[in-house]
Design a protein around this motif. Sequence first.
Motif, PDB file in Angstrom:
ATOM      1  N   ILE A  92       0.952  -1.287  -0.065  1.00 25.04           N
ATOM      2  CA  ILE A  92       0.089   0.137   0.181  1.00 25.04           C
ATOM      3  C   ILE A  92       0.779   1.264   0.163  1.00 25.04           C
ATOM      4  O   ILE A  92       1.810   1.168   0.521  1.00 25.04           O
ATOM      5  CB  ILE A  92      -0.875  -0.130   1.336  1.00 25.04           C
ATOM      6  N   ARG A  93       0.414   2.239  -0.422  1.00 22.56           N
ATOM      7  CA  ARG A  93       1.051   3.639  -0.499  1.00 22.56           C
ATOM      8  C   ARG A  93       0.108   4.605   0.018  1.00 22.56           C
ATOM      9  O   ARG A  93      -1.167   4.560  -0.055  1.00 22.56           O
ATOM     10  CB  ARG A  93       1.452   3.774  -2.112  1.00 22.56           C
ATOM     11  N   PRO A  94       0.479   5.572   0.432  1.00 23.14           N
ATOM     12  CA  PRO A  94      -0.302   6.797   1.023  1.00 23.14           C
ATOM     13  C   PRO A  94      -1.092   7.200   0.095  1.00 23.14           C
ATOM     14  O   PRO A  94      -1.925   8.055   0.108  1.00 23.14           O
ATOM     15  CB  PRO A  94       0.782   7.853   1.590  1.00 23.14           C
ATOM     16  N   THR A  95      -0.911   7.386  -1.435  1.00 28.42           N
ATOM     17  CA  THR A  95      -1.590   7.811  -2.387  1.00 28.42           C
ATOM     18  C   THR A  95      -2.838   7.071  -2.898  1.00 28.42           C
ATOM     19  O   THR A  95      -3.624   7.359  -3.555  1.00 28.42           O
ATOM     20  CB  THR A  95      -0.718   8.368  -3.724  1.00 28.42           C
ATOM     21  N   ASP A  96      -2.863   5.784  -2.254  1.00 29.05           N
ATOM     22  CA  ASP A  96      -3.961   4.626  -2.443  1.00 29.05           C
ATOM     23  C   ASP A  96      -5.175   5.273  -2.031  1.00 29.05           C
ATOM     24  O   ASP A  96      -4.945   5.562  -0.611  1.00 29.05           O
ATOM     25  CB  ASP A  96      -3.617   3.354  -2.077  1.00 29.05           C
ATOM     26  N   VAL A  97      -6.261   5.387  -2.636  1.00 26.13           N
ATOM     27  CA  VAL A  97      -7.682   5.833  -1.882  1.00 26.13           C
ATOM     28  C   VAL A  97      -8.374   4.765  -1.693  1.00 26.13           C
ATOM     29  O   VAL A  97      -8.810   3.721  -2.300  1.00 26.13           O
ATOM     30  CB  VAL A  97      -8.256   6.705  -3.104  1.00 26.13           C
ATOM     31  N   GLY A  98      -8.900   4.578  -0.354  1.00 28.80           N
ATOM     32  CA  GLY A  98      -9.828   3.602   0.079  1.00 28.80           C
ATOM     33  C   GLY A  98      -9.123   2.290   0.417  1.00 28.80           C
ATOM     34  O   GLY A  98      -7.866   2.287   0.453  1.00 28.80           O
ATOM     35  N   ALA A  99      -9.797   1.327   0.653  1.00 27.15           N
ATOM     36  CA  ALA A  99      -9.286  -0.117   1.242  1.00 27.15           C
ATOM     37  C   ALA A  99      -8.696  -0.506  -0.258  1.00 27.15           C
ATOM     38  O   ALA A  99      -9.348  -0.545  -1.214  1.00 27.15           O
ATOM     39  CB  ALA A  99     -10.517  -0.802   1.635  1.00 27.15           C
ATOM     40  N   GLN A 100      -7.764  -1.230   0.065  1.00 33.06           N
ATOM     41  CA  GLN A 100      -6.911  -2.022  -1.099  1.00 33.06           C
ATOM     42  C   GLN A 100      -7.008  -3.300  -0.670  1.00 33.06           C
ATOM     43  O   GLN A 100      -7.045  -3.906   0.500  1.00 33.06           O
ATOM     44  CB  GLN A 100      -5.429  -1.733  -0.927  1.00 33.06           C
ATOM     45  N   PRO A 101      -6.894  -4.422  -1.734  1.00 29.66           N
ATOM     46  CA  PRO A 101      -7.083  -5.694  -1.806  1.00 29.66           C
ATOM     47  C   PRO A 101      -5.873  -6.312  -1.103  1.00 29.66           C
ATOM     48  O   PRO A 101      -4.769  -5.860  -0.847  1.00 29.66           O
ATOM     49  CB  PRO A 101      -7.102  -6.001  -3.264  1.00 29.66           C
ATOM     50  N   VAL A 102      -6.048  -7.430  -0.406  1.00 34.62           N
ATOM     51  CA  VAL A 102      -5.135  -8.421  -0.086  1.00 34.62           C
ATOM     52  C   VAL A 102      -5.258  -9.691  -0.622  1.00 34.62           C
ATOM     53  O   VAL A 102      -6.234 -10.398  -1.029  1.00 34.62           O
ATOM     54  CB  VAL A 102      -5.539  -8.602   1.614  1.00 34.62           C
ATOM     55  N   ARG A 103      -4.060 -10.227  -0.698  1.00 38.50           N
ATOM     56  CA  ARG A 103      -3.980 -11.511  -1.762  1.00 38.50           C
ATOM     57  C   ARG A 103      -3.524 -12.656  -0.662  1.00 38.50           C
ATOM     58  O   ARG A 103      -2.681 -12.656   0.260  1.00 38.50           O
ATOM     59  CB  ARG A 103      -2.941 -11.419  -2.865  1.00 38.50           C
ATOM     60  N   ILE A 104      -3.937 -13.787  -0.806  1.00 36.07           N
ATOM     61  CA  ILE A 104      -3.583 -15.067   0.008  1.00 36.07           C
ATOM     62  C   ILE A 104      -3.400 -16.234  -0.830  1.00 36.07           C
ATOM     63  O   ILE A 104      -3.956 -16.285  -1.833  1.00 36.07           O
ATOM     64  CB  ILE A 104      -4.576 -15.283   0.920  1.00 36.07           C
ATOM     65  N   SER A 105      -2.351 -17.178  -0.259  1.00 33.48           N
ATOM     66  CA  SER A 105      -2.297 -18.264  -1.110  1.00 33.48           C
ATOM     67  C   SER A 105      -2.210 -19.322  -0.201  1.00 33.48           C
ATOM     68  O   SER A 105      -1.500 -19.233   1.007  1.00 33.48           O
ATOM     69  CB  SER A 105      -0.726 -18.491  -1.788  1.00 33.48           C
ATOM     70  N   ASN A 106      -2.827 -20.454  -0.243  1.00 30.28           N
ATOM     71  CA  ASN A 106      -3.053 -21.883   0.483  1.00 30.28           C
ATOM     72  C   ASN A 106      -2.711 -22.895  -0.205  1.00 30.28           C
ATOM     73  O   ASN A 106      -3.548 -23.572  -0.514  1.00 30.28           O
ATOM     74  CB  ASN A 106      -4.338 -21.523   1.476  1.00 30.28           C
ATOM     75  N   GLY A 107      -1.405 -22.874  -0.527  1.00 24.89           N
ATOM     76  CA  GLY A 107      -1.179 -24.061  -1.598  1.00 24.89           C
ATOM     77  C   GLY A 107      -1.548 -24.057  -2.981  1.00 24.89           C
ATOM     78  O   GLY A 107      -1.484 -25.100  -3.760  1.00 24.89           O
ATOM     79  N   ALA A 108      -1.901 -22.909  -3.432  1.00 29.50           N
ATOM     80  CA  ALA A 108      -2.461 -22.510  -4.725  1.00 29.50           C
ATOM     81  C   ALA A 108      -1.937 -21.086  -5.340  1.00 29.50           C
ATOM     82  O   ALA A 108      -1.195 -20.630  -4.597  1.00 29.50           O
ATOM     83  CB  ALA A 108      -3.929 -22.792  -5.045  1.00 29.50           C
ATOM     84  N   ALA A 109      -2.254 -20.636  -6.509  1.00 29.29           N
ATOM     85  CA  ALA A 109      -1.877 -19.379  -7.014  1.00 29.29           C
ATOM     86  C   ALA A 109      -2.567 -18.206  -5.951  1.00 29.29           C
ATOM     87  O   ALA A 109      -3.585 -18.545  -5.027  1.00 29.29           O
ATOM     88  CB  ALA A 109      -2.404 -19.094  -8.287  1.00 29.29           C
ATOM     89  N   TYR A 110      -1.901 -16.984  -5.794  1.00 29.55           N
ATOM     90  CA  TYR A 110      -2.316 -15.922  -5.008  1.00 29.55           C
ATOM     91  C   TYR A 110      -3.560 -15.395  -5.666  1.00 29.55           C
ATOM     92  O   TYR A 110      -3.794 -15.026  -6.872  1.00 29.55           O
ATOM     93  CB  TYR A 110      -1.252 -14.929  -4.922  1.00 29.55           C
ATOM     94  N   VAL A 111      -4.690 -15.225  -4.699  1.00 26.40           N
ATOM     95  CA  VAL A 111      -5.744 -14.781  -5.116  1.00 26.40           C
ATOM     96  C   VAL A 111      -6.169 -13.630  -4.177  1.00 26.40           C
ATOM     97  O   VAL A 111      -5.636 -13.596  -3.137  1.00 26.40           O
ATOM     98  CB  VAL A 111      -6.766 -15.669  -5.325  1.00 26.40           C
ATOM     99  N   VAL A 112      -6.874 -12.522  -4.723  1.00 28.67           N
ATOM    100  CA  VAL A 112      -7.328 -11.585  -3.657  1.00 28.67           C
ATOM    101  C   VAL A 112      -8.674 -12.339  -2.829  1.00 28.67           C
ATOM    102  O   VAL A 112      -9.495 -13.011  -3.304  1.00 28.67           O
ATOM    103  CB  VAL A 112      -8.432 -10.472  -4.768  1.00 28.67           C
ATOM    104  N   THR A 113      -8.354 -11.909  -1.782  1.00 22.43           N
ATOM    105  CA  THR A 113      -9.471 -12.580  -0.649  1.00 22.43           C
ATOM    106  C   THR A 113     -10.422 -11.403  -0.324  1.00 22.43           C
ATOM    107  O   THR A 113     -10.098 -10.280  -0.056  1.00 22.43           O
ATOM    108  CB  THR A 113      -8.771 -13.088   0.635  1.00 22.43           C
ATOM    109  N   PRO A 114     -11.759 -11.890  -0.340  1.00 21.11           N
ATOM    110  CA  PRO A 114     -12.804 -10.803  -0.062  1.00 21.11           C
ATOM    111  C   PRO A 114     -12.986 -10.709   1.643  1.00 21.11           C
ATOM    112  O   PRO A 114     -13.499  -9.707   1.944  1.00 21.11           O
ATOM    113  CB  PRO A 114     -14.118 -11.516  -0.618  1.00 21.11           C
ATOM    114  N   SER A 115     -12.150 -11.422   2.449  1.00 20.39           N
ATOM    115  CA  SER A 115     -12.119 -11.419   3.802  1.00 20.39           C
ATOM    116  C   SER A 115     -10.901 -10.449   4.402  1.00 20.39           C
ATOM    117  O   SER A 115     -10.785 -10.643   5.657  1.00 20.39           O
ATOM    118  CB  SER A 115     -11.824 -12.667   4.454  1.00 20.39           C
TER     119      SER A 115
END
Length: 157
Positions: A92-115
């Motif tokens: 994240i950067r200070p210039t990013d507006v609003g909530a930014q996505p987080v990605r997760i991998s649990n033995g597979a490709a990294y994907v954006v988590t809605p959680s």
Amino acid sequence: MINFGGNNAGFQRIAGSPGALSNAIPYVDAADGSVVAFSSSISVNNLPADVYLFRVCFDVINNAAAPLPANFISTITLTTTAVLTGTIIFSIRPTDVGAQPVRISNGAAYVVTPSATVTWTSNIPGNPVTRNDAISVFLNMNVTQNAVYSVYISTSV
């Protein structure tokens, strides 16, 4: 770029240090500039849903238990709405507006988590650092021992 290693709650370690936390052995900034980004890689089993605050600080009193609010340059807020397991990454950067996505991998490709989302708050407008500032990272609660956090500083040198 400054790398900090996970140390559960409290002050994080500067990566590669012999064990001292950043409240005892901080990173010393070599030029005037500003904090321009924060990134994280966290490997964890069952991270509870909660709000995790990563505070980039300057000139914290040596061996303080916690920084004073006047020491906060920036606050990065990781909000999780469900239990997470795997390797969690975000930047994240200070210039990013609003909530930014987080990605997760649990033995597979990294994907954006809605959680999970991440946001930036500038506690000092412009997120400034000055030559010889002692830079620390403080985490309000336990995430995991297995993490790396990077603070990016742009300087005028």
